[in-house]
Motif scaffolding. Structure first.
Motif, PDB file in Angstrom:
ATOM      1  N   MET A   1      72.798 -24.541  40.574  1.00 52.77           N
ATOM      2  CA  MET A   1      72.874 -24.088  39.189  1.00 52.77           C
ATOM      3  C   MET A   1      71.935 -24.932  38.325  1.00 52.77           C
ATOM      4  N   SER A   2      71.144 -24.265  37.491  1.00 51.38           N
ATOM      5  CA  SER A   2      70.203 -24.982  36.637  1.00 51.38           C
ATOM      6  C   SER A   2      70.928 -25.669  35.493  1.00 51.38           C
ATOM      7  N   GLU A   3      70.226 -26.619  34.847  1.00 52.41           N
ATOM      8  CA  GLU A   3      70.806 -27.308  33.699  1.00 52.41           C
ATOM      9  C   GLU A   3      71.128 -26.318  32.583  1.00 52.41           C
ATOM     10  N   PHE A   4      70.246 -25.327  32.397  1.00 58.94           N
ATOM     11  CA  PHE A   4      70.490 -24.324  31.363  1.00 58.94           C
ATOM     12  C   PHE A   4      71.753 -23.527  31.668  1.00 58.94           C
ATOM     13  N   ASP A   5      71.947 -23.147  32.934  1.00 62.63           N
ATOM     14  CA  ASP A   5      73.142 -22.393  33.315  1.00 62.63           C
ATOM     15  C   ASP A   5      74.406 -23.214  33.076  1.00 62.63           C
ATOM     16  N   GLU A   6      74.332 -24.517  33.338  1.00 56.61           N
ATOM     17  CA  GLU A   6      75.486 -25.385  33.102  1.00 56.61           C
ATOM     18  C   GLU A   6      75.829 -25.428  31.607  1.00 56.61           C
ATOM     19  N   ILE A   7      74.787 -25.483  30.783  1.00 60.67           N
ATOM     20  CA  ILE A   7      75.023 -25.500  29.335  1.00 60.67           C
ATOM     21  C   ILE A   7      75.632 -24.181  28.881  1.00 60.67           C
ATOM     22  N   ILE A   8      75.144 -23.072  29.419  1.00 54.43           N
ATOM     23  CA  ILE A   8      75.694 -21.761  29.057  1.00 54.43           C
ATOM     24  C   ILE A   8      77.153 -21.672  29.469  1.00 54.43           C
ATOM     25  N   ASP A   9      77.470 -22.144  30.668  1.00 49.02           N
ATOM     26  CA  ASP A   9      78.875 -22.132  31.113  1.00 49.02           C
ATOM     27  C   ASP A   9      79.748 -22.957  30.169  1.00 49.02           C
ATOM     28  N   ALA A  10      79.235 -24.126  29.772  1.00 51.84           N
ATOM     29  CA  ALA A  10      79.999 -24.985  28.859  1.00 51.84           C
ATOM     30  C   ALA A  10      80.188 -24.303  27.516  1.00 51.84           C
ATOM     31  N   ALA A  11      79.144 -23.624  27.030  1.00 47.44           N
ATOM     32  CA  ALA A  11      79.237 -22.930  25.748  1.00 47.44           C
ATOM     33  C   ALA A  11      80.246 -21.789  25.816  1.00 47.44           C
ATOM     34  N   GLU A  12      80.259 -21.053  26.911  1.00 41.82           N
ATOM     35  CA  GLU A  12      81.199 -19.941  27.037  1.00 41.82           C
ATOM     36  C   GLU A  12      82.640 -20.439  27.149  1.00 41.82           C
ATOM     37  N   ALA A  13      82.836 -21.557  27.867  1.00 41.45           N
ATOM     38  CA  ALA A  13      84.175 -22.143  27.951  1.00 41.45           C
ATOM     39  C   ALA A  13      84.626 -22.626  26.579  1.00 41.45           C
TER      40      ALA A  13
ATOM     41  N   LEU B   1      78.012 -19.265  17.890  1.00 35.78           N
ATOM     42  CA  LEU B   1      77.664 -19.746  19.224  1.00 35.78           C
ATOM     43  C   LEU B   1      77.209 -18.595  20.117  1.00 35.78           C
ATOM     44  N   VAL B   2      77.858 -17.433  19.993  1.00 37.46           N
ATOM     45  CA  VAL B   2      77.409 -16.257  20.756  1.00 37.46           C
ATOM     46  C   VAL B   2      75.969 -15.905  20.393  1.00 37.46           C
ATOM     47  N   ASP B   3      75.666 -15.907  19.108  1.00 38.57           N
ATOM     48  CA  ASP B   3      74.299 -15.610  18.668  1.00 38.57           C
ATOM     49  C   ASP B   3      73.308 -16.631  19.208  1.00 38.57           C
ATOM     50  N   LEU B   4      73.725 -17.891  19.262  1.00 37.50           N
ATOM     51  CA  LEU B   4      72.836 -18.935  19.762  1.00 37.50           C
ATOM     52  C   LEU B   4      72.566 -18.752  21.248  1.00 37.50           C
ATOM     53  N   VAL B   5      73.598 -18.385  22.004  1.00 42.74           N
ATOM     54  CA  VAL B   5      73.417 -18.137  23.443  1.00 42.74           C
ATOM     55  C   VAL B   5      72.485 -16.946  23.663  1.00 42.74           C
TER      56      VAL B   5
ATOM     57  N   ALA C   1      66.528 -22.262  20.416  1.00 37.21           N
ATOM     58  CA  ALA C   1      67.948 -22.068  20.706  1.00 37.21           C
ATOM     59  C   ALA C   1      68.398 -22.947  21.864  1.00 37.21           C
ATOM     60  N   ARG C   2      67.574 -23.063  22.887  1.00 37.38           N
ATOM     61  CA  ARG C   2      67.943 -23.896  24.039  1.00 37.38           C
ATOM     62  C   ARG C   2      68.003 -25.371  23.643  1.00 37.38           C
ATOM     63  N   SER C   3      67.099 -25.784  22.783  1.00 32.82           N
ATOM     64  CA  SER C   3      67.134 -27.169  22.307  1.00 32.82           C
ATOM     65  C   SER C   3      68.412 -27.436  21.514  1.00 32.82           C
ATOM     66  N   ASP C   4      68.785 -26.491  20.653  1.00 29.09           N
ATOM     67  CA  ASP C   4      70.000 -26.614  19.860  1.00 29.09           C
ATOM     68  C   ASP C   4      71.222 -26.693  20.773  1.00 29.09           C
ATOM     69  N   LEU C   5      71.292 -25.797  21.748  1.00 29.97           N
ATOM     70  CA  LEU C   5      72.420 -25.805  22.679  1.00 29.97           C
ATOM     71  C   LEU C   5      72.494 -27.115  23.458  1.00 29.97           C
ATOM     72  N   ALA C   6      71.332 -27.580  23.909  1.00 29.72           N
ATOM     73  CA  ALA C   6      71.311 -28.828  24.680  1.00 29.72           C
ATOM     74  C   ALA C   6      71.836 -29.996  23.853  1.00 29.72           C
ATOM     75  N   GLN C   7      71.482 -30.022  22.545  1.00 35.24           N
ATOM     76  CA  GLN C   7      71.975 -31.090  21.678  1.00 35.24           C
ATOM     77  C   GLN C   7      73.478 -30.978  21.468  1.00 35.24           C
ATOM     78  N   ARG C   8      73.979 -29.770  21.296  1.00 34.72           N
ATOM     79  CA  ARG C   8      75.407 -29.586  21.030  1.00 34.72           C
ATOM     80  C   ARG C   8      76.279 -29.942  22.232  1.00 34.72           C
ATOM     81  N   PHE C   9      75.731 -29.752  23.432  1.00 33.91           N
ATOM     82  CA  PHE C   9      76.534 -29.950  24.644  1.00 33.91           C
ATOM     83  C   PHE C   9      76.006 -31.101  25.503  1.00 33.91           C
ATOM     84  N   SER C  10      75.384 -32.076  24.853  1.00 39.88           N
ATOM     85  CA  SER C  10      74.804 -33.206  25.590  1.00 39.88           C
ATOM     86  C   SER C  10      75.795 -34.350  25.798  1.00 39.88           C
ATOM     87  N   GLY C  11      77.008 -34.205  25.338  1.00 41.79           N
ATOM     88  CA  GLY C  11      78.020 -35.257  25.454  1.00 41.79           C
ATOM     89  C   GLY C  11      79.138 -34.937  24.491  1.00 41.79           C
ATOM     90  N   ARG C  12      79.736 -35.977  23.907  1.00 44.32           N
ATOM     91  CA  ARG C  12      80.719 -35.732  22.850  1.00 44.32           C
ATOM     92  C   ARG C  12      80.402 -36.608  21.653  1.00 44.32           C
TER      93      ARG C  12
END
Length: 555
Positions: free
Chosen positions: A1-13, A27-31, A45-56
């Motif tokens: 699974m790619s890093e992008f796919d992992e971020i998408i899975d995290a966003a959907e969860a 978040l749906v619009d961003l995905v 959008a991918r940069s934004d998602l990566a920042q949002r889900f890069s940790g806590r």
């Protein structure tokens, strides 16, 4: 699974648990944008998602602060629930260890400002705590931070929470935690709570019902009690007031400050009408901080038009105070945070007595306060950056018989009474109004007061400069300055170097008594530089700060 796919899975969860429809849609619009055929839209959008889900989002000494948006690196109800659970676990652990007596029974008092989702964040905090068996007490409506801090000791609560981003940009919100003393948390409590937060899954924090018996909704009696304490702030109550212009900066201070002025015997301040009522959009200021260029422009216009003797501004949660004074040419001048502190010190030390008195300031504030204290025979302490440390010093020194009378930091934070043990822009505004009234009664100007201080101690000049840098890069640069300090800054030799690891600060003393300090910001992605000299031209000080800033690595 790619890093992008992992971020998408995290966003959907995340979206499956997200309680707010507006953030789910966002978040749906961003995905969807992250899958766009447009390369620029997709990359952004991918940069934004990566920042949002890069940790806590990390819980530090200022609690939590970030833009309101979905994801674990933003401010939202799931992040707040996780933070509340971590705070609750820490309180229960402290109770079990015997360090906080009856923490669950005494509970947590909670307030919020008018920023986006603040009311929801406050209620969710109460629901999380109730689910853990911890009592909570919710202030009604919106309240200034000083009212929350003041009420903690009155309610004998084990802790306090205020939902606010203080003076941050309009898109942000935040979460501050206070100790049972009414002061903000300090190390190591912040790291302990952060560890507890990390033990909870933000997507699965249990919630009690809104009407749970452990959730108590307070009335306005604590705001009234706070206001009733305000007259004691005045040191010259016989002096009649002068016209005061005031801006609430679209925050929550206006109602309380009007009540406070009335209790203190002053006429209501003259409001900046456009900024008087709470407004989460902050339509007239891009950055609602009295320190920021342009933030007080409408206040200065109001002061000029109304014939005010002084202009005062709170930040949105009313724990800071900005001040402007008339000038001889008919204009107005904003005072620096240190100048405000000097006026407070001059007034308080002249109108109080006792060699048990204590004044406290921070490492990056002017050293003049120490000289003023020495000349008046009172105790002075210098502590780490952040008002929480001033509260800590005041508490510790009280145990050895020292009486706190003033604490200030140059970032417009002032405490002119002994409660709450946190900066308070409302009580400070009342005392500053008295200082203006006393000057008028004595036939002098406020600039004249400052000139008299300079005549006695020398003309202290301060300057600041910020360098925008990501936190890791900024910390690395400061470490480099500490490890290999420059031999010169500009055209001045570096004569000594002092380090303060607890504050992340390095102090350089230059030829001619000039002091340059450097530290990473605790709340923003930048490194702050501070300069001070006596009887020096401010342009020279600015040049020295710029010379040190020029050594910053590419970011």
């Amino acid at each position: 699974m790619s890093e992008f796919d992992e971020i998408i899975d995290a966003a959907e969860a995340w979206n499956a648990a997200e309680p707010d429809e507006d953030l789910r849609v966002e978040l749906v619009d961003l995905v969807e944008a992250a899958r766009s055929d447009d390369p620029e839209e997709r990359a952004a959008a991918r940069s934004d998602l990566a920042q949002r889900f890069s940790g806590r989002l990390q819980f530090g000494t200022a609690g939590l602060r970030a833009a309101v948006a979905a994801g674990p690196m933003r401010m939202n109800r799931l992040v707040v629930r996780q933070a509340a659970a971590g705070l609750g676990r820490w309180l229960l652990d402290e109770q079990a260890a015997g360090r906080i007596d009856r923490a669950a029974e005494r509970g947590v008092v909670i307030a919020h400002d008018a920023r986006r989702k603040s009311d929801l964040f406050a209620l969710d905090t109460a629901r999380v705590l109730a689910a853990m068996g911890i009592r909570s007490m919710l202030h009604p409506g919106v309240q200034p931070t000083p009212v929350l801090a003041w009420s903690i000791t009155g309610l004998e609560a084990a802790a306090g929470v205020v939902v606010t981003a203080s003076h941050n940009p309009p898109a942000d919100n935040g979460y501050k935690v206070f100790l049972e003393t009414g002061s903000q948390i300090v190390s190591p409590v912040d790291t302990q709570i952060s560890a507890c937060i990390g033990a909870f899954d933000p997507l699965a924090v249990p919630l009690a019902q809104e009407d749970d018996h452990l959730i108590r909704r307070l009335d306005l009696s604590w705001q009234e009690a706070y206001v009733a304490s305000i007259p004691a702030v005045r040191l010259r109550p016989e002096v009649p007031g002068v016209p005061v212009a005031y801006s609430a900066m679209h925050g929550v201070g206006a109602e309380t400050i009007e009540l406070a002025f009335a209790a203190a015997g002053f006429e209501p301040p003259i409001p900046v009408v456009e900024q008087h009522l709470p407004d989460a959009r902050f339509p007239t200021v891009a950055f609602p901080n009295p320190e920021e260029p342009g933030a007080m422009d409408l206040l200065l216009e109001t002061a000029q038009e109304s014939g005010a003797a002084i202009a005062l501004a709170n930040d949105p949660d009313a724990d800071r105070l900005g001040v402007a004074i008339p000038t001889d040419d008919g204009g107005w001048r904003k005072l620096s945070g240190d100048e405000i502190g000097w006026l407070f010190a001059d007034h308080i030390l002249a109108n109080t007595t006792g060699d048990d008195r204590l004044v406290v300031t921070t490492l990056v504030s002017s050293s003049l306060l120490g000289r003023m204290a020495a000349a008046r025979g009172v105790h002075a302490e210098e502590t780490f950056t952040g008002f929480k440390w001033i509260g800590k010093i005041a508490t510790e020194r009280a145990a050895i018989g020292q009486r706190f009378v003033l604490g200030y930091e140059q970032a417009l934070g002032y405490l002119v009474t002994d409660r709450p043990l946190d900066k308070d822009g409302i009580s400070a505004a009342v005392l500053m109004a008295e200082i203006a009234a006393c000057a008028a009664a004595d036939g002098v100007t406020l600039q004249g007061r400052l000139d008299a201080i300079a005549d006695e101690f020398g003309r202290y000049v301060t300057a600041e400069l910020s360098v925008r840098m990501e936190p890791a890069a900024g910390a690395a640069w400061v470490d480099d300055v500490e490890a290999s300090p420059p031999a010169t800054v500009g055209d001045r030799a570096v004569e000594s170097v002092s380090t303060y690891p607890e504050a992340g600060l390095v102090r350089l003393m230059l030829d001619g008594g000039v002091r340059i300090q450097i530290r990473p910001s605790g709340t923003e992605p930048k490194v702050k530089l501070y300069g001070e000299g006596v009887d020096i031209d401010v342009a020279v000080l600015d040049e020295l700060l710029a010379a040190l800033a020029a050594t910053a690595p590419a970011n």
